[in-house]
Design a protein around this motif. Structure first.
Motif, PDB file in Angstrom:
ATOM      1  N   ARG A 114       8.346   1.942   8.761  1.00  0.00           N
ATOM      2  CA  ARG A 114       6.984   2.109   8.272  1.00  0.00           C
ATOM      3  C   ARG A 114       6.052   2.535   9.408  1.00  0.00           C
ATOM      4  NH1 ARG A 114       9.953   1.779   4.651  1.00  0.00           N
ATOM      5  NH2 ARG A 114      10.092   0.140   3.048  1.00  0.00           N
ATOM      6  N   VAL A 115       5.001   3.276   9.033  1.00  0.00           N
ATOM      7  CA  VAL A 115       3.962   3.643   9.987  1.00  0.00           C
ATOM      8  C   VAL A 115       2.701   2.864   9.655  1.00  0.00           C
ATOM      9  CG1 VAL A 115       3.047   5.612   8.667  1.00  0.00           C
ATOM     10  CG2 VAL A 115       2.847   5.590  11.158  1.00  0.00           C
ATOM     11  N   VAL A 116       1.951   2.461  10.713  1.00  0.00           N
ATOM     12  CA  VAL A 116       0.773   1.617  10.538  1.00  0.00           C
ATOM     13  C   VAL A 116      -0.417   2.253  11.248  1.00  0.00           C
ATOM     14  CG1 VAL A 116      -0.209  -0.679  10.861  1.00  0.00           C
ATOM     15  CG2 VAL A 116       2.258  -0.422  10.482  1.00  0.00           C
ATOM     16  N   PRO A 117      -1.478   2.622  10.514  1.00  0.00           N
ATOM     17  CA  PRO A 117      -2.703   3.112  11.169  1.00  0.00           C
ATOM     18  C   PRO A 117      -3.538   1.938  11.669  1.00  0.00           C
ATOM     19  CG  PRO A 117      -2.977   3.142   8.795  1.00  0.00           C
ATOM     20  CD  PRO A 117      -1.576   2.665   9.040  1.00  0.00           C
ATOM     21  N   ARG A 118      -4.322   2.179  12.710  1.00  0.00           N
ATOM     22  CA  ARG A 118      -5.170   1.080  13.204  1.00  0.00           C
ATOM     23  C   ARG A 118      -6.538   1.534  13.681  1.00  0.00           C
ATOM     24  NH1 ARG A 118      -2.047  -1.016  18.696  1.00  0.00           N
ATOM     25  NH2 ARG A 118      -1.378   1.023  19.483  1.00  0.00           N
ATOM     26  N   THR A 119      -6.825   2.824  13.712  1.00  0.00           N
ATOM     27  CA  THR A 119      -8.171   3.291  14.013  1.00  0.00           C
ATOM     28  C   THR A 119      -8.719   3.982  12.773  1.00  0.00           C
ATOM     29  OG1 THR A 119      -7.512   5.495  14.803  1.00  0.00           O
ATOM     30  CG2 THR A 119      -7.498   3.677  16.416  1.00  0.00           C
TER      31      THR A 119
ATOM     32  N   PHE B  28      -5.021  -3.412   5.298  1.00  0.00           N
ATOM     33  CA  PHE B  28      -4.377  -3.132   6.580  1.00  0.00           C
ATOM     34  C   PHE B  28      -5.086  -3.885   7.707  1.00  0.00           C
ATOM     35  CE2 PHE B  28      -2.003   0.581   4.907  1.00  0.00           C
ATOM     36  CZ  PHE B  28      -0.834   0.436   5.625  1.00  0.00           C
ATOM     37  N   TRP B  29      -6.401  -3.890   7.677  1.00  0.00           N
ATOM     38  CA  TRP B  29      -7.184  -4.570   8.713  1.00  0.00           C
ATOM     39  C   TRP B  29      -6.900  -6.069   8.708  1.00  0.00           C
ATOM     40  CZ3 TRP B  29     -11.649  -7.853   8.057  1.00  0.00           C
ATOM     41  CH2 TRP B  29     -12.271  -8.189   9.277  1.00  0.00           C
ATOM     42  N   GLN B  30      -6.839  -6.641   7.507  1.00  0.00           N
ATOM     43  CA  GLN B  30      -6.535  -8.064   7.415  1.00  0.00           C
ATOM     44  C   GLN B  30      -5.132  -8.370   7.924  1.00  0.00           C
ATOM     45  OE1 GLN B  30      -7.378  -8.682   3.175  1.00  0.00           O
ATOM     46  NE2 GLN B  30      -9.061 -10.054   3.756  1.00  0.00           N
TER      47      GLN B  30
ATOM     48  N   VAL C  41       3.372  11.232  12.665  1.00  0.00           N
ATOM     49  CA  VAL C  41       3.819  10.605  11.422  1.00  0.00           C
ATOM     50  C   VAL C  41       2.603   9.931  10.798  1.00  0.00           C
ATOM     51  CG1 VAL C  41       5.304   8.861  10.366  1.00  0.00           C
ATOM     52  CG2 VAL C  41       6.161  10.243  12.268  1.00  0.00           C
ATOM     53  N   VAL C  42       2.162  10.425   9.650  1.00  0.00           N
ATOM     54  CA  VAL C  42       0.907   9.948   9.071  1.00  0.00           C
ATOM     55  C   VAL C  42       1.097   9.107   7.810  1.00  0.00           C
ATOM     56  CG1 VAL C  42      -0.559  11.764  10.033  1.00  0.00           C
ATOM     57  CG2 VAL C  42       0.676  12.172   7.880  1.00  0.00           C
ATOM     58  N   TYR C  43       2.308   9.090   7.254  1.00  0.00           N
ATOM     59  CA  TYR C  43       2.500   8.320   6.023  1.00  0.00           C
ATOM     60  C   TYR C  43       3.982   8.064   5.822  1.00  0.00           C
ATOM     61  CZ  TYR C  43       2.069   6.863   1.126  1.00  0.00           C
ATOM     62  OH  TYR C  43       2.112   6.154  -0.048  1.00  0.00           O
ATOM     63  N   THR C  44       4.312   6.885   5.320  1.00  0.00           N
ATOM     64  CA  THR C  44       5.681   6.560   4.938  1.00  0.00           C
ATOM     65  C   THR C  44       5.675   6.007   3.517  1.00  0.00           C
ATOM     66  OG1 THR C  44       5.409   4.421   6.053  1.00  0.00           O
ATOM     67  CG2 THR C  44       6.612   6.146   7.245  1.00  0.00           C
ATOM     68  N   ASP C  45       6.711   6.345   2.778  1.00  0.00           N
ATOM     69  CA  ASP C  45       6.851   5.903   1.392  1.00  0.00           C
ATOM     70  C   ASP C  45       8.282   5.393   1.193  1.00  0.00           C
ATOM     71  OD1 ASP C  45       6.460   5.471  -1.295  1.00  0.00           O
ATOM     72  OD2 ASP C  45       6.782   7.571  -1.863  1.00  0.00           O
ATOM     73  N   PRO C  46       8.450   4.111   0.887  1.00  0.00           N
ATOM     74  CA  PRO C  46       7.459   3.098   0.528  1.00  0.00           C
ATOM     75  C   PRO C  46       6.557   2.734   1.715  1.00  0.00           C
ATOM     76  CG  PRO C  46       9.682   2.436  -0.153  1.00  0.00           C
ATOM     77  CD  PRO C  46       9.838   3.596   0.751  1.00  0.00           C
ATOM     78  N   PRO C  47       5.316   2.329   1.422  1.00  0.00           N
ATOM     79  CA  PRO C  47       4.380   1.984   2.493  1.00  0.00           C
ATOM     80  C   PRO C  47       4.582   0.535   2.943  1.00  0.00           C
ATOM     81  CG  PRO C  47       3.282   1.836   0.384  1.00  0.00           C
ATOM     82  CD  PRO C  47       4.669   2.316   0.095  1.00  0.00           C
ATOM     83  N   LEU C  48       3.980   0.197   4.055  1.00  0.00           N
ATOM     84  CA  LEU C  48       4.006  -1.188   4.503  1.00  0.00           C
ATOM     85  C   LEU C  48       3.164  -2.052   3.577  1.00  0.00           C
ATOM     86  CD1 LEU C  48       4.857  -3.264   6.709  1.00  0.00           C
ATOM     87  CD2 LEU C  48       2.683  -2.729   7.857  1.00  0.00           C
TER      88      LEU C  48
ATOM     89  N   ASN D 298     -12.421   6.428  -1.747  1.00  0.00           N
ATOM     90  CA  ASN D 298     -12.767   5.791  -3.015  1.00  0.00           C
ATOM     91  C   ASN D 298     -12.513   4.282  -2.930  1.00  0.00           C
ATOM     92  OD1 ASN D 298      -9.962   5.338  -3.537  1.00  0.00           O
ATOM     93  ND2 ASN D 298      -9.802   7.410  -4.384  1.00  0.00           N
ATOM     94  N   ASP D 299     -12.815   3.564  -4.006  1.00  0.00           N
ATOM     95  CA  ASP D 299     -12.727   2.105  -3.984  1.00  0.00           C
ATOM     96  C   ASP D 299     -11.308   1.620  -3.712  1.00  0.00           C
ATOM     97  OD1 ASP D 299     -15.401   1.999  -4.494  1.00  0.00           O
ATOM     98  OD2 ASP D 299     -15.206   1.643  -6.649  1.00  0.00           O
ATOM     99  N   LEU D 300     -10.333   2.243  -4.336  1.00  0.00           N
ATOM    100  CA  LEU D 300      -8.949   1.828  -4.126  1.00  0.00           C
ATOM    101  C   LEU D 300      -8.536   2.037  -2.683  1.00  0.00           C
ATOM    102  CD1 LEU D 300      -5.973   2.330  -6.486  1.00  0.00           C
ATOM    103  CD2 LEU D 300      -5.748   3.148  -4.138  1.00  0.00           C
ATOM    104  N   GLU D 301      -8.918   3.184  -2.120  1.00  0.00           N
ATOM    105  CA  GLU D 301      -8.559   3.478  -0.728  1.00  0.00           C
ATOM    106  C   GLU D 301      -9.285   2.542   0.233  1.00  0.00           C
ATOM    107  OE1 GLU D 301      -7.665   8.274  -1.315  1.00  0.00           O
ATOM    108  OE2 GLU D 301      -9.663   7.562  -0.784  1.00  0.00           O
ATOM    109  N   SER D 302     -10.526   2.198  -0.078  1.00  0.00           N
ATOM    110  CA  SER D 302     -11.258   1.249   0.765  1.00  0.00           C
ATOM    111  C   SER D 302     -10.578  -0.116   0.746  1.00  0.00           C
ATOM    112  CB  SER D 302     -12.705   1.122   0.284  1.00  0.00           C
ATOM    113  OG  SER D 302     -13.385   2.353   0.407  1.00  0.00           O
ATOM    114  N   ASP D 303     -10.097  -0.533  -0.416  1.00  0.00           N
ATOM    115  CA  ASP D 303      -9.356  -1.794  -0.506  1.00  0.00           C
ATOM    116  C   ASP D 303      -8.083  -1.746   0.333  1.00  0.00           C
ATOM    117  OD1 ASP D 303     -11.254  -2.780  -2.206  1.00  0.00           O
ATOM    118  OD2 ASP D 303     -10.132  -2.367  -4.049  1.00  0.00           O
ATOM    119  N   LEU D 304      -7.446  -0.583   0.358  1.00  0.00           N
ATOM    120  CA  LEU D 304      -6.222  -0.426   1.140  1.00  0.00           C
ATOM    121  C   LEU D 304      -6.517  -0.530   2.641  1.00  0.00           C
ATOM    122  CD1 LEU D 304      -3.199   0.147   1.061  1.00  0.00           C
ATOM    123  CD2 LEU D 304      -3.721   2.590   1.031  1.00  0.00           C
ATOM    124  N   ILE D 305      -7.596   0.107   3.092  1.00  0.00           N
ATOM    125  CA  ILE D 305      -7.990   0.005   4.502  1.00  0.00           C
ATOM    126  C   ILE D 305      -8.262  -1.453   4.869  1.00  0.00           C
ATOM    127  CG2 ILE D 305      -9.804   0.605   6.156  1.00  0.00           C
ATOM    128  CD1 ILE D 305     -10.100   3.275   4.737  1.00  0.00           C
ATOM    129  N   HIS D 306      -8.957  -2.141   3.997  1.00  0.00           N
ATOM    130  CA  HIS D 306      -9.294  -3.544   4.265  1.00  0.00           C
ATOM    131  C   HIS D 306      -8.032  -4.406   4.340  1.00  0.00           C
ATOM    132  CE1 HIS D 306     -10.995  -7.613   3.376  1.00  0.00           C
ATOM    133  NE2 HIS D 306     -11.940  -7.154   4.197  1.00  0.00           N
TER     134      HIS D 306
END
Length: 497
Positions: A453-458, A299-301, A396-403, A289-297
């Motif tokens: 924290r865990v960080v996805p990159r792909t 992380f990429w930045q 490890v796919v998610y940490t809370d609090p997130p980065l 969704n839009d919020l998740e797309s903003d989150l991916i962007h």
């Protein structure tokens, strides 16, 4: 013992002669016979499941079940011609209490039973408790449906620690069917609590674990356990014929009357809707969704900044890329861990294996001792045949609090504790390593006393991250509604692990 002693003397007389015999006899007359009494207690262990929970299973030695299957396998074509029963059945409504079942684990009274539940640090192994819970769900399901159907665990909505167990004590495991509309599924609610004194009721603060599982029944017949499971699953277990289709059947609906029964039924109805909604909105079917797309962007930045030579920002020491957190395991499935249908592995054993791998993964990621919080919504997809090789991959796919939080999300980036969600994907192959099939996805959440924290990159890792984030938010909401769960500091006091 005296008889055995005299027999030994007689044998010695034949080999040593009369003189030696007289000396031995004289010495024996002056030495009092010490009579040793040998006794043994009934073993409290079976295949890792508390014995009372397996008492209703058909006890067949593996060698007999194997030989019978080999004989029947030669004429398997005859079985496929068996007339199928109707999918719709007329079933009378039942009450929740009709399926109620409880057992008491005498851990405080039986040190040898306790020995099978403890780890090296003296904590009760939660993985072993999970095995018992899965076995208990089977007992409850069959009390509701009867023995003419085969019931298989389809999913585990959650297993949550309610209150920490601060001492070793007897545990009462109990549960019942709390949601069944008359269709081909039902929900079972269970709990693990400190066993009350005779005549007393369980107090809310004595409840250690709250558990909800969903089960699916399939029409079976007596004496054909292997074929029953084979019919239920599509596709069937590897290396087995697939000429029989899955035939889910209806189960008895529930009739509710009391306020507590209505509350439990409403929770089951809500969980059913959540499961359906989760399938409909899965990332495998729809884009973020839009919020998740903003989150991916975002992380990429952030990662662009980490690698920009003209930017001073670098990846912080407490952030770790997702692909560095992976742990894998492979093990062959032995008949000692089979279920009541003889040729498939008991689902509780899979829970135990995946939990301990997830625990290890969380510990390796944080370099700290994890505290179990919950088993989040997880699914069983295909059966695991005896003799197959089970492959498990934990990440490890998610940490809370997130980065990085989503736009508008509030969190404490300096929190002393971090919730770590570990996803365990399992698949199975035969020994010859033919086709592989997914057998289940299990999601465990732990708390560690560390800011990490865990960080996805792909792109694939981003999908895993977003799926875990959705699950974490969903679990938070349901736990708040029901008022269950506990703080990280109180969880550390528990004697379970």
């Amino acid at each position: 013992m005296a008889h055995l002693y005299r027999t030994t003397l007689c044998r010695l007389s034949l080999s040593l002669g009369s003189n030696c015999t007289r000396k031995l006899s004289a010495r024996a007359s002056t030495v009092p016979l010490a009579i040793r009494a040998f006794s043994s207690t009934s073993s409290g262990r079976t295949d890792g499941v508390f014995r009372e929970l397996t008492a209703q299973r058909l006890q067949t030695p593996w060698i007999e079940a194997l030989r019978k299957q080999q004989v029947e396998g030669k004429s398997s074509a005859e079985g496929s011609a068996t007339p199928r029963p109707p999918k719709e059945r007329e079933l009378e409504a039942k009450r929740m209490d009709d399926s109620y079942h409880k057992v008491v684990l005498p851990l405080a009274r039986d040190p040898w039973l306790l020995d099978t539940y403890l780890n090296s640090s003296g904590h009760i192994r939660l993985g072993t408790i999970f095995m018992d819970l899965d076995a208990l769900s089977g007992v409850i399901a069959y009390k509701h449906t009867g023995d003419d159907v085969t019931t298989v665990t389809a999913s585990c909505d959650r297993i949550v620690i309610n209150h920490p167990l601060t001492e070793i004590c007897d545990l009462e495991l109990s549960g019942k069917v709390t949601y069944a509309t008359g269709r081909s599924s039902m929900e079972i609610t269970m709990q693990v609590a400190k066993a009350p004194q005779e005549g007393e009721r369980i107090k809310n603060e004595d409840i250690l674990i709250h558990c909800t599982m969903a089960s699916l029944p399939d029409h079976g017949g007596s004496g054909s356990g292997y074929k029953e499971v084979q019919r239920y699953q599509l596709p069937a277990a590897m290396g087995m014929k697939t000429d029989m289709a899955s035939r889910p059947v209806n189960v008895n609906p529930l009739v509710v009357s009391t306020l507590e029964e209505k509350r439990l039924y409403a929770l089951g109805e809500r969980n059913s809707k959540i499961r359906k909604q989760r399938k409909e909105t899965a990332l495998t079917k729809h884009t973020p969704n839009d919020l998740e797309s903003d989150l991916i962007h975002a992380f990429w930045q952030k990662q662009l900044q980490y690698h920009d030579p003209y930017d001073e920002l670098r990846k912080p020491d407490n952030a770790h890329f997702m692909d560095t957190t992976i742990l894998r395991n492979a093990t062959i499935m032995q008949p000692q861990n089979r279920n009541r249908h003889q040729f498939m592995i008991f689902g509780g054993f899979l829970l135990k294996q995946t939990f301990e791998l997830a625990f290890t993964t969380a510990a390796a990621f944080a370099h700290a001792r994890p505290t179990f919080v919950s088993l989040d919504p997880s699914t069983f997809q295909n059966p695991v045949p005896v003799g197959s090789i089970l492959y498990m991959t934990a990440t490890v796919v998610y940490t809370d609090p997130p980065l990085i939080g989503a736009p508008g999300e509030q969190f404490d980036p300096e929190s002393e504790y971090t919730r770590v969600q570990v996803r365990v994907d399992s698949k199975v192959r035969d020994v010859e390593h033919g086709r592989s099939k997914p057998t289940g996805t299990f999601n465990y959440t732990f708390t560690v006393k560390k800011n990490i924290r865990v960080v996805p990159r792909t792109y694939q890792e981003f999908m895993l991250y977003l799926d875990a984030r959705r699950r974490a938010e969903e679990v938070k909401e349901t736990l708040q509604e029901e008022g269950v769960g506990l703080s990280p500091t109180s969880a550390e006091q528990s004697v379970t692990e």
